[in-house]
Design an enzyme around this catalytic site. Structure first.
Site: not given
Ligand code: IMP
Ligand code: MG
Length: 179
Positions: A102-103, A106, A162
């Protein structure tokens, strides 16, 4: 076209990106050692594409790559937690050693759902790896096996990440000033 937005702060410089990826590649290489079959490295598109490209070159054991595309944020900055597979893997992961890439983690909602989905396909082993981690934003608990850099709870762009599909090509990670 996005205009008039600036990077207010650098979170991970180009040097730190390079050192972090080298460290992670060494950890992954040491962890797996010798495997019967190639390691399957699976990147979540689109955010992980740059990290994935750098990381696999630092993993010094035989491997195969595949990608999974999930539905994303749209153009917003808030995770909905609603995850759908837009493009599935090309190959079966049954009985294989799998590393998910994963990048950024969050809230953890996306990754936890993907992990569950992948476990259901009966891999031999499943480890997870992320370049960036926002521990303060976590809602869904995840055990991250290989972690790059912890960052504060701010919206990051660059190095694959992005904002409305822009800024992925920045060679570092910065905070976008949204005004
Ligand atoms: P999560 O489900 O909240 O953990 O986030 C999932 C996806 O949201 C990540 O794989 C990113 O593609 C995108 N994302 C979360 N935080 C950021 C950020 O700070 N900048 C850009 N993309 C984000
Ligand atoms: Mg992502």
């Amino acid at each position: 076209m996005i205009k008039n937005q600036t990077i207010s702060k650098i979170l991970v410089s180009e040097d730190e990106v390079r050192n972090t990826v080298a460290r992670m590649g060494a950890e992954i290489t040491a962890h797996y050692g010798q495997l019967d079959k190639e390691l399957m490295v699976i990147g979540l598109l689109r955010g992980s594409f740059i990290f994935m490209a750098d990381l696999v070159r630092q993993i010094k054991i035989p491997l195969m790559i595949d990608f999974l595309t999930l539905s994303s944020y749209g153009d917003g900055t808030v995770s909905t937690g609603d995850v759908k597979v837009v493009m599935d893997l090309n190959s079966s992961i049954e009985d294989r050693d799998v590393l998910l890439v994963e990048d950024i983690v969050d809230t953890g909602r996306t990754f936890s759902k993907v992990i569950r989905m992948m476990r259901n396909r009966n891999p031999r082993s499943l480890k997870v790896c992320t370049f960036l981690n926002k521990p303060e934003a976590r809602i869904a608990e995840i055990d991250i096996d290989f972690c790059g850099v912890d960052i504060p709870n701010e919206f990051a762009v660059g190095y694959g990440l992005d904002y409305a599909q822009n800024y992925r090509n920045l060679p570092y990670v910065g905070v976008l000033q949204l005004d």
